[in-house]
Design a protein around this motif. Structure first.
Motif, PDB file in Angstrom:
ATOM      1  N   ARG A 158       6.048   5.305  -1.304  1.00 25.15           N
ATOM      2  CA  ARG A 158       6.936   5.838  -2.335  1.00 25.15           C
ATOM      3  C   ARG A 158       6.190   6.848  -3.196  1.00 25.15           C
ATOM      4  N   GLN A 159       6.960   7.749  -3.758  1.00 30.91           N
ATOM      5  CA  GLN A 159       6.369   8.765  -4.622  1.00 30.91           C
ATOM      6  C   GLN A 159       7.288   9.017  -5.801  1.00 30.91           C
ATOM      7  N   ALA A 160       6.742   8.777  -6.988  1.00 29.52           N
ATOM      8  CA  ALA A 160       7.460   9.045  -8.226  1.00 29.52           C
ATOM      9  C   ALA A 160       7.084  10.443  -8.698  1.00 29.52           C
ATOM     10  N   PRO A 161       7.930  11.069  -9.499  1.00 29.81           N
ATOM     11  CA  PRO A 161       7.631  12.425  -9.992  1.00 29.81           C
ATOM     12  C   PRO A 161       6.283  12.472 -10.696  1.00 29.81           C
ATOM     13  N   GLY A 162       5.468  13.441 -10.295  1.00 31.03           N
ATOM     14  CA  GLY A 162       4.171  13.622 -10.914  1.00 31.03           C
ATOM     15  C   GLY A 162       3.091  12.661 -10.472  1.00 31.03           C
ATOM     16  N   LYS A 163       3.424  11.825  -9.503  1.00 30.27           N
ATOM     17  CA  LYS A 163       2.442  10.845  -9.023  1.00 30.27           C
ATOM     18  C   LYS A 163       2.193  11.036  -7.531  1.00 30.27           C
ATOM     19  N   GLU A 164       1.085  10.478  -7.074  1.00 29.46           N
ATOM     20  CA  GLU A 164       0.764  10.549  -5.657  1.00 29.46           C
ATOM     21  C   GLU A 164       1.628   9.565  -4.866  1.00 29.46           C
ATOM     22  N   ARG A 165       1.794   9.876  -3.592  1.00 29.22           N
ATOM     23  CA  ARG A 165       2.515   8.959  -2.716  1.00 29.22           C
ATOM     24  C   ARG A 165       1.673   7.697  -2.530  1.00 29.22           C
ATOM     25  N   GLU A 166       2.293   6.538  -2.704  1.00 31.30           N
ATOM     26  CA  GLU A 166       1.547   5.285  -2.624  1.00 31.30           C
ATOM     27  C   GLU A 166       2.149   4.336  -1.604  1.00 31.30           C
ATOM     28  N   PHE A 167       1.284   3.485  -1.106  1.00 32.88           N
ATOM     29  CA  PHE A 167       1.666   2.501  -0.113  1.00 32.88           C
ATOM     30  C   PHE A 167       2.546   1.424  -0.741  1.00 32.88           C
ATOM     31  N   VAL A 168       3.554   0.988   0.008  1.00 34.42           N
ATOM     32  CA  VAL A 168       4.423  -0.096  -0.443  1.00 34.42           C
ATOM     33  C   VAL A 168       4.308  -1.301   0.499  1.00 34.42           C
ATOM     34  N   ALA A 169       4.556  -1.068   1.787  1.00 33.67           N
ATOM     35  CA  ALA A 169       4.533  -2.166   2.754  1.00 33.67           C
ATOM     36  C   ALA A 169       4.389  -1.586   4.154  1.00 33.67           C
ATOM     37  N   ALA A 170       3.920  -2.406   5.079  1.00 36.07           N
ATOM     38  CA  ALA A 170       3.778  -1.966   6.464  1.00 36.07           C
ATOM     39  C   ALA A 170       3.971  -3.140   7.402  1.00 36.07           C
ATOM     40  N   ILE A 171       4.362  -2.800   8.620  1.00 32.75           N
ATOM     41  CA  ILE A 171       4.551  -3.815   9.660  1.00 32.75           C
ATOM     42  C   ILE A 171       3.974  -3.258  10.949  1.00 32.75           C
ATOM     43  N   ASP A 172       3.284  -4.120  11.702  1.00 32.99           N
ATOM     44  CA  ASP A 172       2.672  -3.619  12.926  1.00 32.99           C
ATOM     45  C   ASP A 172       3.733  -3.414  14.010  1.00 32.99           C
ATOM     46  N   TRP A 173       3.316  -2.870  15.142  1.00 34.28           N
ATOM     47  CA  TRP A 173       4.283  -2.477  16.166  1.00 34.28           C
ATOM     48  C   TRP A 173       5.035  -3.667  16.738  1.00 34.28           C
ATOM     49  N   SER A 174       4.410  -4.838  16.721  1.00 35.53           N
ATOM     50  CA  SER A 174       5.065  -6.017  17.284  1.00 35.53           C
ATOM     51  C   SER A 174       5.928  -6.750  16.263  1.00 35.53           C
ATOM     52  N   TYR A 184      11.471   6.956  -1.567  1.00 34.54           N
ATOM     53  CA  TYR A 184      10.865   6.054  -0.601  1.00 34.54           C
ATOM     54  C   TYR A 184      10.892   6.695   0.788  1.00 34.54           C
ATOM     55  N   TYR A 185       9.729   6.660   1.440  1.00 33.90           N
ATOM     56  CA  TYR A 185       9.568   7.255   2.761  1.00 33.90           C
ATOM     57  C   TYR A 185       9.116   6.198   3.763  1.00 33.90           C
ATOM     58  N   CYS A 186       9.623   6.292   4.985  1.00 36.53           N
ATOM     59  CA  CYS A 186       9.027   5.499   6.053  1.00 36.53           C
ATOM     60  C   CYS A 186       8.200   6.429   6.938  1.00 36.53           C
ATOM     61  N   ALA A 187       7.192   5.854   7.551  1.00 36.05           N
ATOM     62  CA  ALA A 187       6.269   6.613   8.381  1.00 36.05           C
ATOM     63  C   ALA A 187       5.858   5.766   9.579  1.00 36.05           C
ATOM     64  N   ALA A 188       5.496   6.434  10.678  1.00 36.46           N
ATOM     65  CA  ALA A 188       5.206   5.721  11.916  1.00 36.46           C
ATOM     66  C   ALA A 188       3.834   6.095  12.463  1.00 36.46           C
ATOM     67  N   GLN A 189       3.141   5.101  12.993  1.00 37.38           N
ATOM     68  CA  GLN A 189       1.827   5.279  13.599  1.00 37.38           C
ATOM     69  C   GLN A 189       1.827   4.596  14.951  1.00 37.38           C
ATOM     70  N   LEU A 190       1.524   5.360  16.007  1.00 33.09           N
ATOM     71  CA  LEU A 190       1.532   4.821  17.358  1.00 33.09           C
ATOM     72  C   LEU A 190       0.515   3.709  17.519  1.00 33.09           C
ATOM     73  N   TYR A 191       0.977   2.558  17.951  1.00 32.64           N
ATOM     74  CA  TYR A 191       0.150   1.360  18.171  1.00 32.64           C
ATOM     75  C   TYR A 191      -0.672   0.985  16.936  1.00 32.64           C
ATOM     76  N   GLY A 192      -0.120   1.276  15.792  1.00 30.08           N
ATOM     77  CA  GLY A 192      -0.834   0.962  14.572  1.00 30.08           C
ATOM     78  C   GLY A 192      -0.774  -0.516  14.222  1.00 30.08           C
ATOM     79  N   GLY A 193      -1.710  -0.916  13.380  1.00 26.88           N
ATOM     80  CA  GLY A 193      -1.739  -2.304  12.945  1.00 26.88           C
ATOM     81  C   GLY A 193      -0.989  -2.535  11.649  1.00 26.88           C
ATOM     82  N   GLY A 194      -0.522  -1.438  11.037  1.00 26.76           N
ATOM     83  CA  GLY A 194       0.151  -1.561   9.753  1.00 26.76           C
ATOM     84  C   GLY A 194      -0.818  -1.261   8.625  1.00 26.76           C
ATOM     85  N   SER A 195      -1.092   0.007   8.409  1.00 27.14           N
ATOM     86  CA  SER A 195      -2.134   0.405   7.460  1.00 27.14           C
ATOM     87  C   SER A 195      -1.533   0.878   6.148  1.00 27.14           C
ATOM     88  N   SER A 196      -2.340   0.766   5.090  1.00 26.73           N
ATOM     89  CA  SER A 196      -1.947   1.303   3.791  1.00 26.73           C
ATOM     90  C   SER A 196      -2.387   2.757   3.622  1.00 26.73           C
TER      91      SER A 196
END
Length: 124
Positions: free
Chosen positions: A38-54, A94-106
């Motif tokens: 997520r990114q609020a006005p004037g702030k950096e994009r920050e991690f919220v949650a992640a889930i691995d590929w499985s 709020y943004y979602c993002a994808a990483q191939l075979y990722g483990g769910g990183s911040s």
């Protein structure tokens, strides 16, 4: 390649709930870890949650732990973020993002594909 489309944002009062969805295109979406940022006005994009590929492992930022839940349904090429007990400080794009075979990183630099975002506004 995968394309991501977020939905479900909106305006809610503090203490309320919202559910976000991230729909992925392509036959290989189940090979991707997905993160919510997520990114609020004037702030950096920050991690919220992640889930691995499985879907077997999930990770949360301390600020949302116990209030947000990430899940996925690979049959529907979708990842969800259930947000409860919302606070005004959760207001952001709020943004979602994808990483191939990722483990769910911040780490946002590890994610290869990003959606356009959905706005969440929490009023006090």
């Amino acid at each position: 390649q995968v394309q991501l489309v977020e939905s479900g944002g909106g305006l809610v009062q503090a203490g309320g709930s919202l559910g976000l969805s991230c729909a992925g295109s392509g036959r290989t979406f189940d090979r991707y870890a997905v993160g919510w940022f997520r990114q609020a006005p004037g702030k950096e994009r920050e991690f919220v949650a992640a889930i691995d590929w499985s879907g077997g492992s999930t990770y949360y930022a301390d600020s949302v732990k116990g209030r947000f839940t990430i899940s996925r349904d690979n049959a529907k090429n979708s990842v969800y973020l259930r947000m409860n007990s919302l606070k005004p400080e959760d207001t952001a794009m709020y943004y979602c993002a994808a990483q191939l075979y990722g483990g769910g990183s911040s780490r946002k630099t590890l994610y290869e594909y990003w959606g356009q975002g959905t706005q969440v506004t929490v009023s006090s």
